[in-house]
Write an enzyme that holds these catalytic residues in place. Sequence first.
Site, PDB file in Angstrom:
ATOM      1  N   ARG B  31       1.071  -1.128  -0.131  1.00  0.00           N
ATOM      2  CA  ARG B  31      -0.787  -0.177   0.260  1.00  0.00           C
ATOM      3  C   ARG B  31       0.592   1.766   0.071  1.00  0.00           C
ATOM      4  O   ARG B  31       0.687   2.170  -0.571  1.00  0.00           O
ATOM      5  CB  ARG B  31      -0.822  -0.750   1.504  1.00  0.00           C
ATOM      6  CG  ARG B  31      -1.833  -0.741   1.113  1.00  0.00           C
ATOM      7  CD  ARG B  31      -3.268  -0.338   1.990  1.00  0.00           C
ATOM      8  NE  ARG B  31      -3.876  -2.137   2.426  1.00  0.00           N
ATOM      9  CZ  ARG B  31      -4.247  -2.628   3.358  1.00  0.00           C
ATOM     10  NH1 ARG B  31      -3.631  -2.468   4.455  1.00  0.00           N
ATOM     11  NH2 ARG B  31      -5.280  -3.807   2.939  1.00  0.00           N
ATOM     12  N   ARG B  51      11.281  -9.140   0.193  1.00  0.00           N
ATOM     13  CA  ARG B  51      12.855 -10.262  -0.441  1.00  0.00           C
ATOM     14  C   ARG B  51      13.194 -10.576   1.680  1.00  0.00           C
ATOM     15  O   ARG B  51      12.964 -12.335   1.803  1.00  0.00           O
ATOM     16  CB  ARG B  51      13.507  -9.557  -0.818  1.00  0.00           C
ATOM     17  CG  ARG B  51      13.941  -9.899  -2.392  1.00  0.00           C
ATOM     18  CD  ARG B  51      13.499 -11.047  -2.751  1.00  0.00           C
ATOM     19  NE  ARG B  51      14.250 -11.539  -1.598  1.00  0.00           N
ATOM     20  CZ  ARG B  51      13.881 -13.338  -2.569  1.00  0.00           C
ATOM     21  NH1 ARG B  51      12.839 -13.450  -3.259  1.00  0.00           N
ATOM     22  NH2 ARG B  51      14.762 -14.452  -2.328  1.00  0.00           N
ATOM     23  N   ALA B  52      12.443  -9.789   2.246  1.00  0.00           N
ATOM     24  CA  ALA B  52      12.419 -10.258   3.947  1.00  0.00           C
ATOM     25  C   ALA B  52      11.624 -11.264   4.590  1.00  0.00           C
ATOM     26  O   ALA B  52      12.149 -12.734   4.756  1.00  0.00           O
ATOM     27  CB  ALA B  52      12.109  -8.640   5.104  1.00  0.00           C
ATOM     28  N   GLU B  58      10.792 -18.988   3.063  1.00  0.00           N
ATOM     29  CA  GLU B  58      11.567 -20.401   2.348  1.00  0.00           C
ATOM     30  C   GLU B  58      12.170 -21.122   3.464  1.00  0.00           C
ATOM     31  O   GLU B  58      12.301 -22.369   3.382  1.00  0.00           O
ATOM     32  CB  GLU B  58      12.919 -19.447   1.665  1.00  0.00           C
ATOM     33  CG  GLU B  58      12.475 -19.539   0.569  1.00  0.00           C
ATOM     34  CD  GLU B  58      13.647 -19.496  -0.298  1.00  0.00           C
ATOM     35  OE1 GLU B  58      15.198 -19.604   0.519  1.00  0.00           O
ATOM     36  OE2 GLU B  58      13.801 -18.718  -1.935  1.00  0.00           O
ATOM     37  N   TYR B  93      16.274  -9.703  11.414  1.00  0.00           N
ATOM     38  CA  TYR B  93      16.529  -9.721   9.619  1.00  0.00           C
ATOM     39  C   TYR B  93      15.581  -9.469   9.287  1.00  0.00           C
ATOM     40  O   TYR B  93      16.388  -8.374   7.966  1.00  0.00           O
ATOM     41  CB  TYR B  93      16.722 -11.744   9.588  1.00  0.00           C
ATOM     42  CG  TYR B  93      16.883 -11.808   8.422  1.00  0.00           C
ATOM     43  CD1 TYR B  93      17.712 -11.659   8.017  1.00  0.00           C
ATOM     44  CD2 TYR B  93      16.057 -12.309   7.717  1.00  0.00           C
ATOM     45  CE1 TYR B  93      18.101 -11.943   6.286  1.00  0.00           C
ATOM     46  CE2 TYR B  93      15.405 -12.083   6.045  1.00  0.00           C
ATOM     47  CZ  TYR B  93      17.319 -12.193   5.011  1.00  0.00           C
ATOM     48  OH  TYR B  93      17.682 -12.612   4.077  1.00  0.00           O
ATOM     49  N   ARG B 104      20.986  -6.448   7.014  1.00  0.00           N
ATOM     50  CA  ARG B 104      20.326  -8.483   6.948  1.00  0.00           C
ATOM     51  C   ARG B 104      21.202  -8.845   7.684  1.00  0.00           C
ATOM     52  O   ARG B 104      20.979  -9.634   8.300  1.00  0.00           O
ATOM     53  CB  ARG B 104      20.256  -8.587   5.962  1.00  0.00           C
ATOM     54  CG  ARG B 104      20.609  -9.490   4.689  1.00  0.00           C
ATOM     55  CD  ARG B 104      19.792  -9.209   3.314  1.00  0.00           C
ATOM     56  NE  ARG B 104      20.890 -10.843   2.832  1.00  0.00           N
ATOM     57  CZ  ARG B 104      21.763 -10.105   2.139  1.00  0.00           C
ATOM     58  NH1 ARG B 104      22.204  -9.106   2.260  1.00  0.00           N
ATOM     59  NH2 ARG B 104      22.245 -11.054   1.987  1.00  0.00           N
TER      60      ARG B 104
END
Lengths: 146, 146, 146
Positions: B31, B51-52, B58, B93, B104
């Site tokens: 948003r 991505r974090a 994963e 992280y 990170r």
Amino acid sequence: MLEESVGLAAVTILAILEQAYFCLQVIQARRKFGVPPPATSGPAEFQRVFRAQANSSEYFPIFISALWLSGIFFSQGLSSACGLLYLGGRLAYFRGYSQSPEQRLGPLYFSSQVLWLLIGSSGLGVLLAFLRLYLAPGLLGGFGSA
Amino acid sequence: MLEESVGLAAVTILAILEQAYFCLQVIQARRKFGVPPPATSGPAEFQRVFRAQANSSEYFPIFISALWLSGIFFSQGLSSACGLLYLGGRLAYFRGYSQSPEQRLGPLYFSSQVLWLLIGSSGLGVLLAFLRLYLAPGLLGGFGSA
Amino acid sequence: MLEESVGLAAVTILAILEQAYFCLQVIQARRKFGVPPPATSGPAEFQRVFRAQANSSEYFPIFISALWLSGIFFSQGLSSACGLLYLGGRLAYFRGYSQSPEQRLGPLYFSSQVLWLLIGSSGLGVLLAFLRLYLAPGLLGGFGSA
Ligand SMILES: N[C@@H](CCC(=O)N[C@@H](CS)C(=O)NCC(=O)O)C(=O)O
Ligand SMILES: N[C@@H](CCC(=O)N[C@@H](CS)C(=O)NCC(=O)O)C(=O)O
Ligand SMILES: N[C@@H](CCC(=O)N[C@@H](CS)C(=O)NCC(=O)O)C(=O)O
């Protein structure tokens, strides 16, 4: 004990089959819209199918964890029923998202709410098990083992 | 037996809540930076939050698997403690990565080391269980069942 | 009971190690091809390594779920053997995909077939457990508990 978790096990197999179905749809979309691996971007139609599967994959291990915790610590019947509703919601999410981003929203809210129910009942069940084991074994139905 | 794994179960619920928090952050970032689904690219700030969460997703099933193996075959106490450290590392992280890619790295090394500890204790526990079951039931504490 | 699942546990640890290896390969490819996080696109060589790991990550929780269901409800020996074959297939998939998209196909078909075997034996095992528990406890080897 686990052998008696047939309800949870059956829902897990359905969840696996659903993920397999989503994967096959992505493979088909790759062919239809000409997006061979390792590419992940292409026409919006492809993008939506691709993301619908990716998003469902991200949630899969979270769902499976909550399903089993809730089923083992709270109630297998309730968990299995919620599991079926979640899988139905995810199917609607996948189909809706394949049509348009807007059509993913209703099913997303629905499946999220069911997932919160599984998380909530997991939390309650684990709390009760904790009380039973460590704090008041005599009070909370631990008579058998006391 | 599983009902006694309240420590592992509680850590698993925390892990689920953490993943839910990461997902909500991505939704908020979508948003804030104007990146509606199915898009996954946008300004660097969005990219890092996106991505974090993806990276943590994963690792989620790997973490859960190692947590339970180590807890069942080695020690529930050690596993649960490592689990809490891992989840703390993952939060750091996520927050670090949201600020800059460099931030990170520290939490990533920390949570990786904790994960290796869980994997190592899983391996040791499974090895000991194997020896107990198949090779020397009389020697390694299998007196009860011998 | 779970302590006796050493075969399934050992295969799970191998699966975790394989995923860790794939992650390390992506980190190395990021350095080699100059694709620092949060970027996910770069030269085709990087893209293939990146997707090979991402695809294997998606399948990891599905594989682990099918491995344990099949091992608990059908046969630990068969499941563990299939598990090893699957992990071998995934390694070949990762290596093949790193070379070219075509070279991922053979191992992909192989590991998919092994996965279907695990799913099929899970389904059969759960069905038999269901019959044993609810429909004909006297007929299907439920004498002990009848
Ligand atoms: N996320 C997968 C879902 C379907 C799948 O597993 N596809 C196989 C056969 S096309 C594959 O090797 N995909 C390559 C990839 O994921 O990069 C995809 O994008 O393709
Ligand atoms: N990976 C997800 C994490 C958050 C999430 O689950 N978002 C919901 C609501 S915006 C969704 O449907 N995302 C679409 C997608 O993942 O493609 C994302 O990128 O959005
Ligand atoms: N999917 C990961 C696999 C390897 C990994 O976990 N990398 C660490 C160290 S480079 C990371 O923080 N990756 C950032 C990311 O996934 O966006 C990647 O693309 O990098």
